[in-house]
Enzyme design. Structure first.
Site, PDB file in Angstrom:
ATOM      1  N   SER A 258       0.054  59.198  33.754  1.00 50.43           N
ATOM      2  CA  SER A 258       1.377  59.629  33.311  1.00 50.43           C
ATOM      3  C   SER A 258       1.744  58.906  32.019  1.00 50.43           C
ATOM      4  O   SER A 258       0.985  58.073  31.527  1.00 50.43           O
ATOM      5  CB  SER A 258       2.416  59.296  34.386  1.00 50.43           C
ATOM      6  OG  SER A 258       2.630  57.901  34.405  1.00 50.43           O
ATOM      7  N   LYS A 259       2.932  59.225  31.536  1.00 49.01           N
ATOM      8  CA  LYS A 259       3.413  58.609  30.292  1.00 49.01           C
ATOM      9  C   LYS A 259       3.381  57.094  30.376  1.00 49.01           C
ATOM     10  O   LYS A 259       3.245  56.413  29.374  1.00 49.01           O
ATOM     11  CB  LYS A 259       4.851  59.056  30.014  1.00 49.01           C
ATOM     12  CG  LYS A 259       4.952  60.500  29.570  1.00 49.01           C
ATOM     13  CD  LYS A 259       6.399  60.899  29.332  1.00 49.01           C
ATOM     14  CE  LYS A 259       6.511  62.403  29.233  1.00 49.01           C
ATOM     15  NZ  LYS A 259       7.867  62.902  29.265  1.00 49.01           N
ATOM     16  N   ARG A 260       3.539  56.579  31.598  1.00 50.29           N
ATOM     17  CA  ARG A 260       3.503  55.126  31.786  1.00 50.29           C
ATOM     18  C   ARG A 260       2.209  54.500  31.279  1.00 50.29           C
ATOM     19  O   ARG A 260       2.165  53.338  30.914  1.00 50.29           O
ATOM     20  CB  ARG A 260       3.606  54.801  33.287  1.00 50.29           C
ATOM     21  CG  ARG A 260       4.981  54.650  33.827  1.00 50.29           C
ATOM     22  CD  ARG A 260       4.939  54.058  35.230  1.00 50.29           C
ATOM     23  NE  ARG A 260       3.980  54.730  36.110  1.00 50.29           N
ATOM     24  CZ  ARG A 260       2.829  54.200  36.483  1.00 50.29           C
ATOM     25  NH1 ARG A 260       2.473  53.010  36.084  1.00 50.29           N
ATOM     26  NH2 ARG A 260       2.008  54.872  37.289  1.00 50.29           N
ATOM     27  N   HIS A 261       1.125  55.270  31.303  1.00 48.48           N
ATOM     28  CA  HIS A 261      -0.164  54.733  30.880  1.00 48.48           C
ATOM     29  C   HIS A 261      -0.341  54.789  29.368  1.00 48.48           C
ATOM     30  O   HIS A 261      -1.442  54.585  28.861  1.00 48.48           O
ATOM     31  CB  HIS A 261      -1.311  55.518  31.544  1.00 48.48           C
ATOM     32  CG  HIS A 261      -1.358  55.348  33.016  1.00 48.48           C
ATOM     33  ND1 HIS A 261      -0.789  56.256  33.879  1.00 48.48           N
ATOM     34  CD2 HIS A 261      -1.875  54.368  33.782  1.00 48.48           C
ATOM     35  CE1 HIS A 261      -0.986  55.842  35.122  1.00 48.48           C
ATOM     36  NE2 HIS A 261      -1.628  54.702  35.086  1.00 48.48           N
ATOM     37  N   GLY A 262       0.739  55.092  28.660  1.00 51.40           N
ATOM     38  CA  GLY A 262       0.609  55.239  27.203  1.00 51.40           C
ATOM     39  C   GLY A 262       0.404  56.699  26.900  1.00 51.40           C
ATOM     40  O   GLY A 262       1.272  57.507  27.178  1.00 51.40           O
TER      41      GLY A 262
END
Ligand code: GLU
Length: 494
Positions: A258-262
């Site tokens: 997800s966006k959390r992973h960059g």
């Protein structure tokens, strides 16, 4: 619509016989059916890619269908993001927005009549019923109003529910194997909402049937929808397509990417300067692999080798290092001019060169890219590697001060700088000669002077050949920069 890989495909087909010649499946028709959210998660792009690869490898048809019944706002831009993203990657569609086709329209929002007619069909055979409960705020899968009439058409504010027949749904998924579900858990789910719009499960079945889709290839997050859909196929008396549910893509921590992973969307990777054929190569390997060992695959090879049956069941991890590695391999395949254009774009973006750069700057960029060779792996990297060629303030990290602190190295550096400015010619041989003979005169081995010069000129310990680096920095500039570095770093013991 142009088909960029047509030629390559024909060529590779005749050259190798990895796949049995001809089709394995008959008249394959597959679709990518995104909801236009404007965000192209790499998982969705991978779904599109597997559909496309399957269609192309089977001489089938690839359909793009926009599932926009739920989307309230204007979808134009979001659809453009999808079509543009697919085109950038090199995927073309045979039916869909822009190109049309015999089974259109390809926007669900324009197919409303079809859904209503299909709902009437199920009402007529008592496989569905009109429900007067307000769907909002209640169990979406159970009617509580008790007014289960099949005879009437839905009026304003009334929903249509599927009459769950109970029993089991058992099917063989191409990727996941045999699966079975107890139907009662899905209740009497809504087919047409009280506002007249169809639900995803209903519209999806109506369209896949109408568009003669033979294989439904999508993410395994849809697995629990499949029994709901199969029940509908059976109620209509339609043949069910084959299903292939693709494993999830995880981040490096094992959580869903997800966006959390960059970076998690196609745009993120485009922005960083990954090139489309490398991106396609990498995405294809997320859950699939060819029979051989080789991971470096051009689009033509991917088409040649792709087999749906070889898709793995286990989730795959997104490995950015592997993507970078593949990107550098695909970059090597591009002519120097193109690699330099990629570099130029990022240097302009970083404000290091002007957008309307002249001939001199573009050929300087070309020289730098040539010198970097395979070290330049993707677009954005040039900003880090190229900084010392385009800016004057090279700051030397305190961790690297030791390269410039020793007295004999400093003496040799000053002397080399003098000889650089006085040199009659400025080529790599001359530079090498100056470095080696200066080191000798100062009673030094060449290595400490080579490392010291590199740190002084670039603030780094790695990069292209030192002699190339000095040459590219330029004659007077190299001399000045050595002096500047010696001022910046105090000698040891001071
Ligand atoms: N609109 C659905 C999605 O974007 C399509 C799922 C399917 O392929 O059936 O997830």
């Amino acid at each position: 619509m142009k088909k960029p890989f047509e030629r390559e495909r024909e060529k590779s087909r005749t050259r190798t016989q990895r796949r049995p010649p001809g089709r394995i499946h008959m008249n394959v028709r597959v679709r990518f059916a995104p909801s236009p959210t404007g965000y192209m998660h790499v998982g969705n792009v991978r779904t599109a890619l597997f559909n496309w690869l399957f269609a192309r490898s089977e001489d089938g048809t690839f359909i793009l269908r926009i599932e926009d019944t739920d989307v309230k706002r204007h979808v134009g831009e979001a659809v453009e993001a999808i079509t543009e993203g697919l085109q950038w990657l090199g995927m073309d569609w045979d039916e869909g927005p822009d190109v049309g086709g015999d089974f259109g329209p390809y926007f669900q929002s324009e197919r409303s009549d079809l859904y209503h007619r299909a709902a009437e069909e199920l009402l007529a055979i008592n496989a569905a019923y009109v429900c007067r409960c307000s769907v909002e705020g209640r169990d979406p899968d159970q009617c509580t109003c008790g007014e289960q009439t099949s005879a009437d058409s839905p009026q304003d504010g009334e929903a249509v529910r599927f009459r769950n027949p109970g029993g089991q749904t058992v099917f063989e998924d191409v990727v996941q194997g045999k699966l079975s579900f107890e139907n009662h858990q899905f209740g009497d789910y809504v087919m047409i909402k009280s506002d007249g719009t169809p639900t995803y499960n209903f519209a999806n079945v109506v369209d896949d049937h109408a568009m003669q889709v033979t294989h439904v290839i999508r993410g395994d997050d849809h697995l629990s929808n499949t029994p709901r859909q199969i029940m509908l196929y059976r109620a209509f008396g339609y043949e069910t397509p084959a299903f292939a549910h693709l494993p999830q893509i995880l981040g490096d921590d094992g959580e869903r990417l997800s966006k959390r992973h960059g970076a998690a969307s196609l745009t993120d990777f485009r922005e960083k300067g990954f090139i489309p054929e490398a991106m396609m190569n990498y995405l294809a390997l997320l859950g699939w692999s060819p029979e051989g060992e080789d991971d470096f695959l051009t689009p033509g090879k991917l088409i040649e080798y792709f087999q749906l049956e070889r898709v793995r069941q286990s989730p795959s991890r997104f490995n950015q290092q592997k993507l970078i590695h593949l990107n550098s391999q695909h970059m090597e395949n591009r002519p120097l001019k193109e690699r330099a254009q990629i570099a130029a774009k990022y240097l302009v973006r970083a404000g290091m060169v002007d957008a309307d750069m002249g001939e001199d700057t573009s050929s300087y960029i070309e020289d730098i890219v040539r010198a970097l060779g395979t070290r330049f792996k993707y677009g954005e990297q040039i900003v880090e590697y190229g900084a010392h060629f385009f800016t004057e303030d090279v700051s030397i990290d305190p961790e690297l001060h030791s390269y410039l602190e020793e007295k004999d190295v400093r003496d040799a550096l000053s002397r080399a700088a003098e000889r650089f400015s006085a040199a009659d010619s400025w080529d790599e041989e001359t530079i090498e000669e100056i470095i080696r003979s200066t080191a000798k005169q100062c009673g030094l081995k060449a290595a400490p002077l080579i490392h010291g010069t590199r740190v002084a000129l670039s603030g780094k310990t790695v990069g292209p050949s030192l002699f190339t680096l000095v040459q590219l920095v330029g004659q007077q500039r190299a001399a000045q920069r050595i002096h500047g570095a010696l001022e910046q770093v105090p000698p040891s013991g001071s």
